[in-house]
Structures are given as structure tokens and as C-alpha cells.
Scaffold this motif. Structure first.
Motif, PDB file in Angstrom:
ATOM      1  N   ARG A   3       0.815  -1.203   0.000  1.00 43.34           N
ATOM      2  CA  ARG A   3       0.000   0.000   0.000  1.00 43.34           C
ATOM      3  C   ARG A   3       0.855   1.262   0.000  1.00 43.34           C
ATOM      4  O   ARG A   3       0.546   2.232  -0.648  1.00 43.34           O
ATOM      5  N   LEU A  44     -11.835  -2.907  12.453  1.00 46.63           N
ATOM      6  CA  LEU A  44     -10.789  -2.359  11.592  1.00 46.63           C
ATOM      7  C   LEU A  44     -10.092  -3.478  10.812  1.00 46.63           C
ATOM      8  O   LEU A  44      -9.840  -3.339   9.617  1.00 46.63           O
ATOM      9  N   ARG A  45      -9.820  -4.591  11.480  1.00 50.91           N
ATOM     10  CA  ARG A  45      -9.219  -5.737  10.765  1.00 50.91           C
ATOM     11  C   ARG A  45     -10.161  -6.232   9.675  1.00 50.91           C
ATOM     12  O   ARG A  45      -9.739  -6.520   8.560  1.00 50.91           O
ATOM     13  N   SER A  48     -10.241  -3.801   6.783  1.00 55.27           N
ATOM     14  CA  SER A  48      -8.986  -3.704   6.034  1.00 55.27           C
ATOM     15  C   SER A  48      -8.867  -4.726   4.911  1.00 55.27           C
ATOM     16  O   SER A  48      -8.028  -4.576   4.027  1.00 55.27           O
ATOM     17  N   VAL A  49      -9.718  -5.745   4.925  1.00 51.26           N
ATOM     18  CA  VAL A  49      -9.702  -6.738   3.845  1.00 51.26           C
ATOM     19  C   VAL A  49     -11.023  -6.736   3.071  1.00 51.26           C
ATOM     20  O   VAL A  49     -11.300  -7.655   2.308  1.00 51.26           O
ATOM     21  N   SER A  50     -11.824  -5.701   3.256  1.00 48.96           N
ATOM     22  CA  SER A  50     -13.147  -5.621   2.629  1.00 48.96           C
ATOM     23  C   SER A  50     -13.101  -4.764   1.361  1.00 48.96           C
ATOM     24  O   SER A  50     -12.105  -4.091   1.096  1.00 48.96           O
ATOM     25  N   VAL A  53     -11.839  -0.963   1.203  1.00 50.85           N
ATOM     26  CA  VAL A  53     -10.450  -0.540   0.968  1.00 50.85           C
ATOM     27  C   VAL A  53     -10.318   0.099  -0.407  1.00 50.85           C
ATOM     28  O   VAL A  53      -9.546   1.027  -0.605  1.00 50.85           O
ATOM     29  N   PHE A  82      -9.681   3.939   9.982  1.00 47.71           N
ATOM     30  CA  PHE A  82      -9.637   3.397   8.623  1.00 47.71           C
ATOM     31  C   PHE A  82      -8.933   4.375   7.693  1.00 47.71           C
ATOM     32  O   PHE A  82      -8.118   3.983   6.862  1.00 47.71           O
ATOM     33  N   LEU A  85      -5.262   4.343   8.257  1.00 49.26           N
ATOM     34  CA  LEU A  85      -4.680   3.108   7.748  1.00 49.26           C
ATOM     35  C   LEU A  85      -4.590   3.078   6.227  1.00 49.26           C
ATOM     36  O   LEU A  85      -3.632   2.557   5.665  1.00 49.26           O
ATOM     37  N   THR A  86      -5.563   3.678   5.540  1.00 48.06           N
ATOM     38  CA  THR A  86      -5.650   3.485   4.092  1.00 48.06           C
ATOM     39  C   THR A  86      -5.416   4.714   3.234  1.00 48.06           C
ATOM     40  O   THR A  86      -5.184   4.578   2.038  1.00 48.06           O
TER      41      THR A  86
END
Length: 152
Positions: A3, A44-45, A48-50, A53, A82, A85-86
Motif C-alpha cells: 500500500r 478495523l481488521r 482492512s480486507v473488505s 479498501v 480506517f 490506515l488506508t
């Protein structure tokens, strides 16, 4: 490519982003009760894979007790985390208002777009279209289940 590498110029350095996230999490530990913090970290976990993102929408999986903990304030905290993180740019939490499919929905948007009514209107329309598509899919699956003799 991770990322951080895909952000290109202008985004924070990986260590800077990690430090911002670390500081925010440390602050959250001081002001959010442990059960709520645990829920935030799990969600959040999950996020993060949904599809969220990549800018899509995602319905969080929560039980009744978790829903009680997931107050509007905690929802906003999840969005902030989120975003940290992204996103490589600064994001703010915006309430989409009272449209049918966005009632009470909060989203992260670039700071410079938070007061842009056209941008927010398009965002609401996208949310409504995605919700309508999910509802149509749900009805179709239920119809298939009924036709197959199963309870939907």
C-alpha cells in the motif's frame, strides 16, 4: 507492491503514517473503554480486507451486544482509524444526512471535498445505488431459495 509503495508522491512516508496511527491508537486507549476498543480493532481488521479498501461499501458483521457498543461516536472513530490506515491524504468524517439509504451513515472524504455539495450528493447517489443493488440481490436469492424449497 504494498500500500505504501502504491501511493506515489505526496503521501506520508510509511514511518510517518505508522506513527500517526500509533499515536491515535494510544490516545484511543486512554478515552475509550476496553470493550469498545476491542470492537474497534476487530472491525478495523475486518474492514482492512473488505471492498471498502477500494472505495466500496461494506456492511459490518456485528451481534446485538456489539451493535449497542457501536455508537455514532465509535463509528466516527472507526472511520478515522480506517482513514489513517488506508489514505495518504487527510480525510474527515462527514455525515451523509437523512437520505433513505444513507440515514445516519458517516463516510470519510478528503478534507477539501467535505463542504462540496455536488461531491456529497454524488456520494449519496452511489451509496443508494449500491444499497438498491444489494436489496435486489437479496430478493433474488430469497426467491431462488423459495423455488428450491428452502426457507429464505
Amino acid at each position: 507492491m504494498d500500500r505504501e509503495e502504491s501511493q506515489g508522491p505526496g503521501g506520508p512516508e510509511p514511518s510517518e503514517r505508522a506513527e500517526r496511527l500509533r499515536r491515535y491508537l494510544s490516545e484511543l486507549e486512554q478515552r475509550v473503554d476496553p470493550r469498545s476498543l476491542e470492537l474497534l480493532m476487530r472491525l478495523l481488521r475486518e474492514l482492512s480486507v473488505s471492498p471498502a479498501v477500494r472505495g466500496g461499501t461494506y456492511e459490518l458483521g456485528m451481534g446485538p451486544e456489539e451493535r449497542k457498543l457501536f455508537t455514532p461516536a465509535l463509528q466516527a472513530e472507526l472511520l478515522v482509524l480506517f482513514g489513517l490506515l488506508t489514505s495518504h491524504d487527510e480525510r474527515v468524517v462527514v455525515d451523509l444526512g437523512d437520505s433513505p439509504h444513507a440515514k445516519g451513515m458517516k463516510v470519510l472524504v478528503p478534507r477539501e471535498r467535505a463542504d462540496d455539495p455536488d461531491f456529497l450528493r454524488r456520494h449519496k447517489q452511489r451509496v443508494a445505488a449500491e444499497a438498491a443493488e444489494r436489496e435486489a440481490d437479496r430478493r433474488e436469492v430469497e426467491a431462488i431459495a423459495r423455488a428450491s424449497g428452502m426457507e429464505p
